[in-house]
Enzyme design. Structure first.
Site, short mmCIF file in Angstrom:
data_model
loop_
_atom_site.label_atom_id
_atom_site.label_comp_id
_atom_site.label_asym_id
_atom_site.label_seq_id
_atom_site.Cartn_x
_atom_site.Cartn_y
_atom_site.Cartn_z
N GLY A 12 0.78 -1.10 0.01
CA GLY A 12 -0.13 -0.26 0.05
C GLY A 12 0.95 1.14 0.11
N ASP A 13 0.17 2.37 -0.06
CA ASP A 13 0.87 3.72 -0.14
C ASP A 13 1.93 3.85 -1.40
OD1 ASP A 13 -0.54 4.33 2.04
OD2 ASP A 13 1.20 3.14 3.37
N LYS A 16 -1.09 5.35 -5.61
CA LYS A 16 -2.12 4.85 -6.75
C LYS A 16 -2.87 6.01 -6.84
CE LYS A 16 -3.34 1.76 -3.44
NZ LYS A 16 -2.12 1.81 -2.77
N ASN A 38 -9.71 3.19 5.38
CA ASN A 38 -8.86 2.99 6.30
C ASN A 38 -7.52 3.37 5.89
OD1 ASN A 38 -9.49 0.78 4.62
ND2 ASN A 38 -8.57 -0.55 5.74
N ALA A 39 -7.24 3.72 4.50
CA ALA A 39 -6.08 4.03 3.96
C ALA A 39 -6.12 5.69 3.42
CB ALA A 39 -5.81 3.09 2.82
N HIS A 41 -5.32 8.23 -0.01
CA HIS A 41 -4.70 8.46 -1.14
C HIS A 41 -4.29 9.92 -1.16
CE1 HIS A 41 -5.64 4.65 -2.66
NE2 HIS A 41 -6.89 4.76 -2.89
N THR A 130 -5.94 0.16 11.67
CA THR A 130 -6.10 1.50 11.87
C THR A 130 -7.37 2.14 12.67
OG1 THR A 130 -7.27 1.49 9.68
CG2 THR A 130 -4.94 2.11 9.57
N LYS A 332 7.78 7.80 -7.03
CA LYS A 332 8.89 8.18 -5.92
C LYS A 332 10.18 7.83 -6.24
CE LYS A 332 7.02 9.20 -1.90
NZ LYS A 332 6.15 9.25 -0.84
N ASP A 334 12.51 10.10 -7.44
CA ASP A 334 13.24 11.02 -7.21
C ASP A 334 13.61 11.16 -5.67
OD1 ASP A 334 10.27 11.06 -6.78
OD2 ASP A 334 10.54 12.94 -5.60
N GLY A 415 7.66 12.87 -8.92
CA GLY A 415 7.34 14.06 -7.89
C GLY A 415 5.61 13.76 -7.54
P1 GDP Z 1 -1.65 5.53 -2.28
O1 GDP Z 1 -2.63 5.22 -1.02
O2 GDP Z 1 -1.20 4.28 -2.90
O3 GDP Z 1 -2.25 6.57 -3.05
O4 GDP Z 1 -0.48 6.40 -1.67
P2 GDP Z 1 -0.33 7.44 -0.54
O5 GDP Z 1 -1.09 8.70 -1.04
O6 GDP Z 1 -0.51 6.99 0.70
O7 GDP Z 1 1.31 7.60 -0.50
C1 GDP Z 1 2.00 8.28 -1.80
C2 GDP Z 1 2.72 9.74 -1.39
O8 GDP Z 1 3.64 9.89 -2.21
C3 GDP Z 1 1.61 10.64 -1.50
O9 GDP Z 1 1.95 11.67 -0.40
C4 GDP Z 1 2.10 11.30 -2.58
O10 GDP Z 1 1.84 12.87 -2.78
C5 GDP Z 1 3.47 11.02 -2.72
N1 GDP Z 1 3.90 10.81 -4.20
C6 GDP Z 1 3.42 9.89 -5.12
N2 GDP Z 1 4.15 9.87 -6.19
C7 GDP Z 1 5.27 10.36 -6.00
C8 GDP Z 1 6.52 10.64 -6.60
O11 GDP Z 1 6.81 10.15 -7.55
N3 GDP Z 1 7.60 11.25 -5.74
C9 GDP Z 1 7.42 11.98 -4.57
N4 GDP Z 1 8.37 12.53 -3.91
N5 GDP Z 1 6.34 11.85 -4.04
C10 GDP Z 1 5.28 11.15 -4.48
#
Ligand code: GDP
Length: 424
Positions: A12-13, A16, A38-39, A41, A130, A332, A334, A415
């Site tokens: 997760g995280d 997506k 519970n998660a 985005h 959670t 991520k 970067d 990013g």
């Molecule tokens: P999800 O539940 O799969 O949507 O993921 P989350 O939102 O919990 O976690 C992803 C985090 O990484 C968020 O804070 C996004 O803004 C951030 N994020 C997503 N893609 C990138 C990336 O390519 N680079 C950086 N630095 N942050 C990213």
């Protein structure tokens, strides 16, 4: 007509929400088909920064219809708060762009109580929930001990149904946990404060989706969490209580005839895991703290520091297989820019033998990571928008993962902003 699922490959995280936000440009409808609030985005776009929990990430695009399917854990209280928060940030949410399945089961406040009471009882053996009531909710759904959203339109029958359920649930709350029982007034308050508010969004979304399919609309299916949290394929019992895999989309969305044309698996360029359970590639100490800080790895819902590690090729390869992913979005990248040498978990060592296959969950607790290092690129890549402009070492890193997981990496995210993407 396109039918695409966006799913998490790891714990997760993975990002997506960020990918759904980007890709909704090509879609008419976005459907959440499992899980609850519970998660989180996190989505950053021209409208601001948002932490979504249950709302589909297509909510920001004009003209996109967002659906909460029958497979979700529909918590009227948290959903209404989320709708109000997002609307307060200037996003229009109406029954035209948000539709809730009348066949979605309702998460009742006692599910959250049960979650907390059981975690407290387990003490140091807790699952790391959670405490949003998801596990008690799904248990009750499968026991047929909750109510459907559509029942809100039949107040007389609903009242007697809820009263029967409260009588049953109060037995467990009071006799097993010594907690306070629910009264008719508690339930009335919940109905009027939250359920009434979401009622205008509830409709027969199955019929809506079937019609949309007939009209050749493009539909995106958005999953929550990742492969390793799938109830059937994940690290049981440290999974969630629903199926996070794309194969569940036809059922949980309410579109049984669905044939997915694409499954985009989202993989993070390193690993993170929230809560308890085996996490073979986990890093500790300063090395972990640096990565956690670089990636801002703190839970969107709970603020909990996430456990971190290098990319885990054993778990990722398995995740790609169980999702039947056709493409991967690597996010991520970067964040790794500060590393001169980038660790990669290549295999697991179990009982003195190395394996590249993901083992049965019990074995995970004695698996050790086999780490190798790839060259880093040591420069800021967050402004890069084309594959050719990425430093060679970064391209090598992406291509190495691609070969190892045997799935094309089509998107590379550098990013959190919508436009910080390289499409190959
Ligand atoms: P999800 O539940 O799969 O949507 O993921 P989350 O939102 O919990 O976690 C992803 C985090 O990484 C968020 O804070 C996004 O803004 C951030 N994020 C997503 N893609 C990138 C990336 O390519 N680079 C950086 N630095 N942050 C990213």
């Amino acid at each position: 007509m396109k039918n695409c699922a966006i799913v998490g490959i790891n714990w997760g995280d993975e990002g997506k929400g960020r990918m759904v936000d980007l890709l909704t440009e090509d879609y008419d409808i976005v459907v959440r088909f499992q899980g609850g609030g519970n998660a989180g985005h996190t989505v950053i776009n021209e409208k601001g920064k948002f932490a979504l929990h249950l709302l589909p990430s297509g909510i920001f695009r004009d003209g996109v219809v967002n659906v909460l399917g029958n497979g979700v854990a529909l918590d009227p209280e948290n959903l209404w708060k989320e709708i109000s928060d997002v609307a307060a940030q200037g996003v229009e949410i109406t029954p035209e762009n948000l539709k809730i399945s009348d066949r979605a089961s309702l998460l009742i406040p006692w599910h959250r109580d049960m979650d907390e009471l059981e975690e407290n009882r387990l003490s140091d053996k807790k699952y790391g929930s959670t405490k949003q009531g998801i596990a008690p909710f799904y248990s009750d759904k499968y026991q047929k001990k909750t109510v459907l959203a559509g029942e809100l339109f039949y107040p007389d029958e609903l009242k007697s149904h809820l009263s029967d359920l409260a009588e049953w649930k109060n037995l467990t709350l009071t006799k097993v946990y010594g907690a306070k029982p629910y009264t008719d007034e508690d339930i009335e308050k919940w109905l009027s404060e939250y359920c009434e508010k979401i009622k205008p969004f509830i409709c027969d979304t199955g019929a809506f989706l079937r019609e949309a399919q007939g009209d050749g609309k493009n539909i995106l299916f958005e999953a929550q969490l990742g492969s390793l949290r799938d109830l059937d394929f994940g690290i049981y019992p440290y999974t969630t209580s629903s199926n996070t895999t794309a194969a569940y989309a036809p059922i949980g969305s309410g579109l049984p005839s669905l044939k997915l044309s694409d499954v985009i698996g989202v993989v993070k360029a390193y690993s993170t895991c929230v809560g308890e359970g085996p996490f073979v590639c986990e890093m500790f100490g300063d090395e972990a703290e640096m990565l956690r800080k670089a990636g801002s790895e703190y839970g969107a819902k709970t603020g909990r520091p996430r456990r971190v590690g290098p990319v885990d090729l054993v778990a990722t390869r398995y995740g790609v297989e169980v999702q039947a992913a056709t493409k991967v979005a690597l996010t991520k990248l970067d964040v790794l820019s500060y590393m001169a040498k980038i660790p990669v978990c290549m295999r697991y060592e179990i009982d003195g033998e190395e394996t590249d296959r993901f083992p049965f969950p019990t074995k995970l607790s004695y698996a050790k990571p086999v780490i190798e290092y790839l060259d880093g690129w040591c420069c800021d890549i967050s402004g890069v928008r084309t594959w050719e402009d990425l430093p060679q070492a970064a391209r090598d890193y992406v291509e190495f993962i691609e070969r190892e997981i045997a799935c094309p990496i089509t998107y590379v995210s550098v990013g959190p902003e919508r436009e910080s993407i390289i499409i190959r």
